[in-house]
Scaffold this motif. Structure first.
Motif, PDB file in Angstrom:
ATOM      1  N   ARG A   1       0.836  -1.203   0.000  1.00  0.00           N
ATOM      2  CA  ARG A   1       0.000   0.000   0.000  1.00  0.00           C
ATOM      3  C   ARG A   1       0.866   1.246   0.000  1.00  0.00           C
ATOM      4  O   ARG A   1       0.569   2.228  -0.682  1.00  0.00           O
ATOM      5  CB  ARG A   1      -0.919   0.002   1.231  1.00  0.00           C
ATOM      6  CG  ARG A   1      -1.950  -1.116   1.247  1.00  0.00           C
ATOM      7  CD  ARG A   1      -2.662  -1.210   2.576  1.00  0.00           C
ATOM      8  NE  ARG A   1      -1.738  -1.485   3.681  1.00  0.00           N
ATOM      9  CZ  ARG A   1      -2.111  -1.700   4.934  1.00  0.00           C
ATOM     10  NH1 ARG A   1      -3.389  -1.642   5.261  1.00  0.00           N
ATOM     11  NH2 ARG A   1      -1.222  -1.951   5.868  1.00  0.00           N
TER      12      ARG A   1
ATOM     13  N   HIS B   1       1.223   4.268  -2.729  1.00  0.00           N
ATOM     14  CA  HIS B   1       1.109   5.679  -2.356  1.00  0.00           C
ATOM     15  C   HIS B   1       2.269   6.492  -2.944  1.00  0.00           C
ATOM     16  O   HIS B   1       2.079   7.603  -3.440  1.00  0.00           O
ATOM     17  CB  HIS B   1       1.111   5.830  -0.827  1.00  0.00           C
ATOM     18  CG  HIS B   1      -0.075   5.231  -0.160  1.00  0.00           C
ATOM     19  ND1 HIS B   1      -0.068   4.842   1.166  1.00  0.00           N
ATOM     20  CD2 HIS B   1      -1.311   4.927  -0.626  1.00  0.00           C
ATOM     21  CE1 HIS B   1      -1.237   4.343   1.489  1.00  0.00           C
ATOM     22  NE2 HIS B   1      -2.014   4.382   0.418  1.00  0.00           N
TER      23      HIS B   1
ATOM     24  N   THR C   1      -4.798   2.130   5.538  1.00  0.00           N
ATOM     25  CA  THR C   1      -6.081   1.655   5.022  1.00  0.00           C
ATOM     26  C   THR C   1      -6.899   2.793   4.418  1.00  0.00           C
ATOM     27  O   THR C   1      -7.493   2.655   3.343  1.00  0.00           O
ATOM     28  CB  THR C   1      -6.895   0.971   6.138  1.00  0.00           C
ATOM     29  OG1 THR C   1      -6.158  -0.157   6.627  1.00  0.00           O
ATOM     30  CG2 THR C   1      -8.238   0.489   5.621  1.00  0.00           C
ATOM     31  N   VAL C   2      -6.922   3.948   5.086  1.00  0.00           N
ATOM     32  CA  VAL C   2      -7.724   5.058   4.553  1.00  0.00           C
ATOM     33  C   VAL C   2      -7.040   5.719   3.358  1.00  0.00           C
ATOM     34  O   VAL C   2      -7.682   6.449   2.598  1.00  0.00           O
ATOM     35  CB  VAL C   2      -8.035   6.126   5.624  1.00  0.00           C
ATOM     36  CG1 VAL C   2      -8.761   5.508   6.794  1.00  0.00           C
ATOM     37  CG2 VAL C   2      -6.785   6.856   6.083  1.00  0.00           C
ATOM     38  N   GLY C   3      -5.741   5.462   3.190  1.00  0.00           N
ATOM     39  CA  GLY C   3      -5.030   6.014   2.041  1.00  0.00           C
ATOM     40  C   GLY C   3      -4.003   7.061   2.376  1.00  0.00           C
ATOM     41  O   GLY C   3      -3.529   7.788   1.499  1.00  0.00           O
TER      42      GLY C   3
ATOM     43  N   THR D   1      -5.440  16.980   4.810  1.00  0.00           N
ATOM     44  CA  THR D   1      -5.194  15.580   5.160  1.00  0.00           C
ATOM     45  C   THR D   1      -5.434  15.342   6.644  1.00  0.00           C
ATOM     46  O   THR D   1      -6.067  14.357   7.041  1.00  0.00           O
ATOM     47  CB  THR D   1      -3.752  15.185   4.790  1.00  0.00           C
ATOM     48  OG1 THR D   1      -3.544  15.394   3.394  1.00  0.00           O
ATOM     49  CG2 THR D   1      -3.495  13.724   5.115  1.00  0.00           C
TER      50      THR D   1
ATOM     51  N   TYR E   1     -15.071   6.202  12.396  1.00  0.00           N
ATOM     52  CA  TYR E   1     -14.681   4.789  12.529  1.00  0.00           C
ATOM     53  C   TYR E   1     -14.821   4.300  13.969  1.00  0.00           C
ATOM     54  O   TYR E   1     -15.427   3.257  14.230  1.00  0.00           O
ATOM     55  CB  TYR E   1     -13.250   4.631  12.044  1.00  0.00           C
ATOM     56  CG  TYR E   1     -12.691   3.233  12.107  1.00  0.00           C
ATOM     57  CD1 TYR E   1     -13.278   2.196  11.378  1.00  0.00           C
ATOM     58  CD2 TYR E   1     -11.564   2.947  12.875  1.00  0.00           C
ATOM     59  CE1 TYR E   1     -12.758   0.910  11.419  1.00  0.00           C
ATOM     60  CE2 TYR E   1     -11.030   1.673  12.924  1.00  0.00           C
ATOM     61  CZ  TYR E   1     -11.634   0.649  12.189  1.00  0.00           C
ATOM     62  OH  TYR E   1     -11.118  -0.615  12.235  1.00  0.00           O
TER      63      TYR E   1
ATOM     64  N   ALA F   1     -12.629  -1.572   4.867  1.00  0.00           N
ATOM     65  CA  ALA F   1     -11.599  -0.767   4.206  1.00  0.00           C
ATOM     66  C   ALA F   1     -12.187   0.105   3.102  1.00  0.00           C
ATOM     67  O   ALA F   1     -11.822   1.282   2.967  1.00  0.00           O
ATOM     68  CB  ALA F   1     -10.507  -1.680   3.636  1.00  0.00           C
ATOM     69  N   ALA F   2     -13.099  -0.450   2.312  1.00  0.00           N
ATOM     70  CA  ALA F   2     -13.689   0.321   1.211  1.00  0.00           C
ATOM     71  C   ALA F   2     -14.479   1.510   1.737  1.00  0.00           C
ATOM     72  O   ALA F   2     -14.400   2.623   1.196  1.00  0.00           O
ATOM     73  CB  ALA F   2     -14.592  -0.582   0.373  1.00  0.00           C
TER      74      ALA F   2
ATOM     75  N   LYS G   1     -12.035   4.231   3.002  1.00  0.00           N
ATOM     76  CA  LYS G   1     -11.413   4.983   1.908  1.00  0.00           C
ATOM     77  C   LYS G   1     -12.402   5.976   1.302  1.00  0.00           C
ATOM     78  O   LYS G   1     -12.053   7.131   1.029  1.00  0.00           O
ATOM     79  CB  LYS G   1     -10.907   4.022   0.829  1.00  0.00           C
ATOM     80  CG  LYS G   1      -9.673   3.243   1.231  1.00  0.00           C
ATOM     81  CD  LYS G   1      -9.240   2.302   0.110  1.00  0.00           C
ATOM     82  CE  LYS G   1      -8.023   1.492   0.512  1.00  0.00           C
ATOM     83  NZ  LYS G   1      -7.619   0.538  -0.546  1.00  0.00           N
TER      84      LYS G   1
ATOM     85  N   PHE H   1     -12.963   8.840   3.744  1.00  0.00           N
ATOM     86  CA  PHE H   1     -11.810   9.740   3.802  1.00  0.00           C
ATOM     87  C   PHE H   1     -11.751  10.627   2.554  1.00  0.00           C
ATOM     88  O   PHE H   1     -11.487  11.829   2.652  1.00  0.00           O
ATOM     89  CB  PHE H   1     -10.512   8.937   3.930  1.00  0.00           C
ATOM     90  CG  PHE H   1      -9.277   9.793   3.938  1.00  0.00           C
ATOM     91  CD1 PHE H   1      -8.930  10.533   5.051  1.00  0.00           C
ATOM     92  CD2 PHE H   1      -8.456   9.864   2.810  1.00  0.00           C
ATOM     93  CE1 PHE H   1      -7.799  11.335   5.061  1.00  0.00           C
ATOM     94  CE2 PHE H   1      -7.326  10.666   2.813  1.00  0.00           C
ATOM     95  CZ  PHE H   1      -6.995  11.393   3.943  1.00  0.00           C
ATOM     96  N   ALA H   2     -12.006  10.048   1.396  1.00  0.00           N
ATOM     97  CA  ALA H   2     -11.967  10.823   0.150  1.00  0.00           C
ATOM     98  C   ALA H   2     -12.998  11.942   0.174  1.00  0.00           C
ATOM     99  O   ALA H   2     -12.724  13.074  -0.246  1.00  0.00           O
ATOM    100  CB  ALA H   2     -12.206   9.900  -1.047  1.00  0.00           C
TER     101      ALA H   2
END
Length: 316
Positions: A26, A30, A207-209, A253, A264, A273-274, A277, A280-281
């Motif tokens: 991951r 990134h 996990t969140v990116g 961020t 969460y 996880a999906a 993400k 967070f986006a």
């Protein structure tokens, strides 16, 4: 700063990102996305540099050839230490890389050790401590209890502080951002009854990116291609940079990270996880729009920020 100097700095930066030899997939993804984003901003193909480093088509000896001043050499080493320490105190592979880099740059042993000592102190900063105190900041009025209002204030203050840190020229300022983010996630989790360790927080961020190593690479790269590092290098000076792109990135961020952590842990860590993400986006988009509203507070915090005091507080 010449194109060759910029190329050398970014190449060393990417080499530092892979110096441990066992990056989380991951995290590697990134870093790749960061290289793509920087290629779009700079007059330089950062993705080509990324491929050269990944496939070992360039050596460290070749990478440092463009660093022809003491200031650039110091900056390259500070940046490399920051990248290696972004996900914790550097391991044996990263130590060997930093030793070799210091040797090739002909830096003094005492100077190199001081840079590493300061970065290690931040990388090893305890997560289970309060966030640094901040001047009061008004938060939007929402129908929530006092605990939720306090969480809002804590997240906003952390975002403002990290936005302010990115306006400072010192490398140590950028190194403080990740410890502050991990501490923020810890405080949010604790407020909801969860006692988190560093490993859990690192995995949550990934996990969140939010990559640790890639985030520092992006912070450095944004400053470099934005021109701030051409004005003030390394630890020299105390002038606040005029380039606000990195500040907006760190504010958004941190703000989004705090609020996705809040969702969460309030939900009992049931989001997959999906969902994390996606959440967070969405929060990141909202935070980008919010940053302009708090730009005056960010600038004022940068003007009054005592970096030595802050880093000392983090290490306690």
């Amino acid at each position: 700063m010449t194109a060759e100097q910029t190329r050398s700095l970014l190449t060393v930066c990417l080499m530092a990102a892979f110096a441990d030899g066992h990056n989380d997939p991951r995290e590697r993804e990134h870093v790749r996305r960061t290289a793509e984003a920087l290629s779009a901003q700079a007059g330089l193909d950062v993705m080509a540099l990324y491929q050269d480093v990944l496939l070992k088509r360039v050596t460290l000896e070749q990478a440092v050839t463009g660093l022809d001043t003491l200031e650039l050499k110091q900056l390259a080493f500070e940046m490399a230490v920051g990248v290696c320490d972004a996900d914790g105190v550097h391991d044996a592979g990263e130590t060997a890389f930093l030793d070799r880099l210091s040797e090739l740059l002909a830096l003094g042993r005492r100077e190199s050790a001081a840079i590493i000592r300061d970065a290690d102190a931040l990388a090893d900063a305890p997560v289970n401590r309060p966030l640094p105190e901040a001047p009061p900041v008004a938060v939007p009025s929402i129908p929530a209890g006092p605990d939720q209002t306090e969480l809002d204030r804590m997240i906003l203050n952390a975002a403002i502080l990290n936005g302010a840190l990115e306006l400072l020229p010192e490398s140590l300022a950028s190194m403080a951002i990740i410890p502050l983010q991990t501490r923020l996630v810890y405080r949010v989790g604790k407020a909801h009854g969860f006692e988190l360790d560093r490993g859990h927080i690192t995995d949550f961020l990934a996990t969140v990116g939010v990559g640790l190593t890639s985030q520092y690479v992006e912070q450095f790269g944004r400053k470099l291609v934005g021109g701030l590092l051409g004005k003030v290098l390394g630890r020299v000076g105390r002038t606040i940079g005029s380039e606000a792109t990195g500040s907006a990135f760190s504010f958004a961020t941190t703000y989004a990270l705090g609020h996705v952590a809040r969702r969460y842990y309030a939900d009992g860590r049931r989001l997959d996880a999906a969902a994390l993400k996606a959440s967070f986006a969405q929060l990141l988009d909202n935070a980008r729009g919010l940053q302009q509203r708090y730009a005056p507070e960010i600038a004022e915090r940068a003007r009054t920020l005592d970096l030595k005091k802050l880093t000392a507080e983090l290490g306690r």
